[in-house]
Design a protein around this motif. Structure first.
Motif, PDB file in Angstrom:
ATOM      1  N   GLY A  75       0.810  -1.217   0.000  1.00 31.39           N
ATOM      2  CA  GLY A  75       0.000   0.000   0.000  1.00 31.39           C
ATOM      3  C   GLY A  75       0.839   1.262   0.000  1.00 31.39           C
ATOM      4  O   GLY A  75       0.542   2.222  -0.724  1.00 31.39           O
ATOM      5  N   ILE A  76       1.923   1.272   0.799  1.00 32.88           N
ATOM      6  CA  ILE A  76       2.776   2.462   0.864  1.00 32.88           C
ATOM      7  C   ILE A  76       3.511   2.661  -0.461  1.00 32.88           C
ATOM      8  O   ILE A  76       3.700   3.799  -0.916  1.00 32.88           O
ATOM      9  N   VAL A  77       3.914   1.564  -1.117  1.00 36.06           N
ATOM     10  CA  VAL A  77       4.560   1.687  -2.424  1.00 36.06           C
ATOM     11  C   VAL A  77       3.589   2.263  -3.453  1.00 36.06           C
ATOM     12  O   VAL A  77       3.971   3.105  -4.282  1.00 36.06           O
ATOM     13  N   ALA A  78       2.315   1.866  -3.362  1.00 36.60           N
ATOM     14  CA  ALA A  78       1.319   2.416  -4.283  1.00 36.60           C
ATOM     15  C   ALA A  78       1.122   3.913  -4.048  1.00 36.60           C
ATOM     16  O   ALA A  78       1.027   4.694  -5.005  1.00 36.60           O
ATOM     17  N   GLU A  84       4.668  10.207  -7.019  1.00 40.29           N
ATOM     18  CA  GLU A  84       5.608  10.395  -8.117  1.00 40.29           C
ATOM     19  C   GLU A  84       4.931  11.031  -9.322  1.00 40.29           C
ATOM     20  O   GLU A  84       5.551  11.794 -10.057  1.00 40.29           O
ATOM     21  N   GLY A  85       3.666  10.743  -9.521  1.00 37.73           N
ATOM     22  CA  GLY A  85       2.906  11.397 -10.568  1.00 37.73           C
ATOM     23  C   GLY A  85       3.055  10.747 -11.919  1.00 37.73           C
ATOM     24  O   GLY A  85       3.573   9.651 -12.044  1.00 37.73           O
ATOM     25  N   GLY A  86       2.564  11.432 -12.930  1.00 40.95           N
ATOM     26  CA  GLY A  86       2.596  10.877 -14.269  1.00 40.95           C
ATOM     27  C   GLY A  86       1.420   9.953 -14.507  1.00 40.95           C
ATOM     28  O   GLY A  86       0.507   9.845 -13.691  1.00 40.95           O
ATOM     29  N   HIS A  87       1.422   9.286 -15.626  1.00 36.33           N
ATOM     30  CA  HIS A  87       0.314   8.416 -15.977  1.00 36.33           C
ATOM     31  C   HIS A  87       0.795   6.978 -15.980  1.00 36.33           C
ATOM     32  O   HIS A  87       1.829   6.660 -16.532  1.00 36.33           O
ATOM     33  N   SER A  88       0.012   6.112 -15.360  1.00 36.80           N
ATOM     34  CA  SER A  88       0.426   4.723 -15.229  1.00 36.80           C
ATOM     35  C   SER A  88       0.178   3.953 -16.520  1.00 36.80           C
ATOM     36  O   SER A  88      -0.857   4.096 -17.116  1.00 36.80           O
TER      37      SER A  88
ATOM     38  N   ARG B  72      -3.732   8.443  -8.987  1.00 31.15           N
ATOM     39  CA  ARG B  72      -2.745   8.565 -10.053  1.00 31.15           C
ATOM     40  C   ARG B  72      -3.432   8.627 -11.416  1.00 31.15           C
ATOM     41  O   ARG B  72      -3.036   9.384 -12.298  1.00 31.15           O
ATOM     42  N   ARG B  73      -4.491   7.840 -11.583  1.00 33.40           N
ATOM     43  CA  ARG B  73      -5.191   7.833 -12.859  1.00 33.40           C
ATOM     44  C   ARG B  73      -5.943   9.145 -13.078  1.00 33.40           C
ATOM     45  O   ARG B  73      -5.977   9.683 -14.182  1.00 33.40           O
ATOM     46  N   LEU B  74      -6.536   9.671 -12.003  1.00 34.63           N
ATOM     47  CA  LEU B  74      -7.328  10.891 -12.147  1.00 34.63           C
ATOM     48  C   LEU B  74      -6.484  12.149 -12.183  1.00 34.63           C
ATOM     49  O   LEU B  74      -7.004  13.216 -12.489  1.00 34.63           O
ATOM     50  N   ILE B  87      -7.446  20.843 -10.423  1.00 37.60           N
ATOM     51  CA  ILE B  87      -8.034  19.705 -11.128  1.00 37.60           C
ATOM     52  C   ILE B  87      -8.103  19.986 -12.633  1.00 37.60           C
ATOM     53  O   ILE B  87      -7.822  19.121 -13.459  1.00 37.60           O
ATOM     54  N   ALA B  88      -8.424  21.221 -12.980  1.00 38.90           N
ATOM     55  CA  ALA B  88      -8.579  21.547 -14.391  1.00 38.90           C
ATOM     56  C   ALA B  88      -7.234  21.474 -15.116  1.00 38.90           C
ATOM     57  O   ALA B  88      -7.158  21.033 -16.259  1.00 38.90           O
ATOM     58  N   LYS B  89      -6.155  21.861 -14.402  1.00 37.17           N
ATOM     59  CA  LYS B  89      -4.860  21.867 -15.067  1.00 37.17           C
ATOM     60  C   LYS B  89      -4.334  20.451 -15.282  1.00 37.17           C
ATOM     61  O   LYS B  89      -3.763  20.145 -16.324  1.00 37.17           O
ATOM     62  N   GLU B  90      -4.542  19.581 -14.298  1.00 35.90           N
ATOM     63  CA  GLU B  90      -3.933  18.262 -14.391  1.00 35.90           C
ATOM     64  C   GLU B  90      -4.883  17.226 -14.969  1.00 35.90           C
ATOM     65  O   GLU B  90      -4.452  16.229 -15.530  1.00 35.90           O
ATOM     66  N   GLY B  91      -6.164  17.416 -14.790  1.00 36.61           N
ATOM     67  CA  GLY B  91      -7.074  16.327 -15.078  1.00 36.61           C
ATOM     68  C   GLY B  91      -7.606  16.302 -16.490  1.00 36.61           C
ATOM     69  O   GLY B  91      -8.055  15.260 -16.965  1.00 36.61           O
ATOM     70  N   VAL B  92      -7.571  17.441 -17.185  1.00 28.50           N
ATOM     71  CA  VAL B  92      -8.240  17.484 -18.479  1.00 28.50           C
ATOM     72  C   VAL B  92      -7.453  16.707 -19.525  1.00 28.50           C
ATOM     73  O   VAL B  92      -7.993  15.905 -20.277  1.00 28.50           O
ATOM     74  N   ASP B  93      -6.130  16.914 -19.528  1.00 27.53           N
ATOM     75  CA  ASP B  93      -5.334  16.289 -20.574  1.00 27.53           C
ATOM     76  C   ASP B  93      -4.924  14.860 -20.214  1.00 27.53           C
ATOM     77  O   ASP B  93      -4.091  14.278 -20.889  1.00 27.53           O
TER      78      ASP B  93
END
Lengths: 88, 94
Positions: A75-78, A84-88, B72-74, B87-93
């Motif tokens: 859970g902590i790793v998740a 860290e951000g970005g798209h998975s 992370r997905r949202l 939310i608008a800056k990160e979530g739209v694209d």
């Protein structure tokens, strides 16, 4: 249950560690402080579950500590990957 | 051991209130994991190890995993400060 003196000292130390970690969770200025305090609390709780298993004299509580330690790590790793951000 | 139970229940209450009050989503996920953590120890102290194991598996593992992956997905993550994320800056694209 009646505890010996050493077990009472360990219980007091576990309670104090939980309290200090939880104070950092409440007061942490940024989100990574709170996440690191949650990780610290999960380690403290794993040790506390082993201590409770020693107090009660039952080996079944060690399985609870094992499952809890493994899954709290996941859970902590998740959460760290979410920071860290970005798209998975 | 009644004071340790009281400390854990106080921790659960304070962490549940912190989930409502905190404006950063990642900090709220961390506080949610603390609620299930304290509940698992309360179940162990009440001598219900099977319930405690289920609570540890679901609360500490699955719920924080699912919440973190959905954050992370949202695109709702924000590291610095406790402000509400843009939310608008990160979530739209996304």
């Amino acid at each position: 249950m009646t505890l010996t003196v050493l077990e009472q000292i360990s219980a007091i130390l576990v309670g104090l560690a939980l309290l200090l970690g939880f104070i950092r969770l409440l007061l942490g200025p940024t989100a990574p402080d709170r996440v690191v305090s949650a990780d610290t609390l999960s380690v403290i709780v794993t040790a506390a579950l082993v201590a409770v298993g020693a107090w009660l004299g039952n080996a079944l509580y060690l399985d609870v500590a094992l499952v809890y330690g493994a899954l709290a790590f996941v859970g902590i790793v998740a959460v760290a990957r979410a920071i860290e951000g970005g798209h998975s | 051991m009644i004071w340790l139970l009281g400390l854990l229940i106080g921790m659960m209450l304070a962490a549940a209130i912190a989930v409502l009050v905190l404006e950063n989503h990642i900090a709220a996920v961390a506080a949610t994991s603390i609620v299930s953590l304290a509940l698992s120890v309360v179940f162990v102290l009440l001598r219900a190890p099977d319930v405690a194991m289920t609570e540890a598996a679901v609360g500490a593992g699955l719920s924080s995993l699912i919440l973190a992956l959905s954050l992370r997905r949202l695109g709702l993550w924000q590291i610095e400060g406790d402000k509400h994320p843009e939310i608008a800056k990160e979530g739209v694209d996304a």
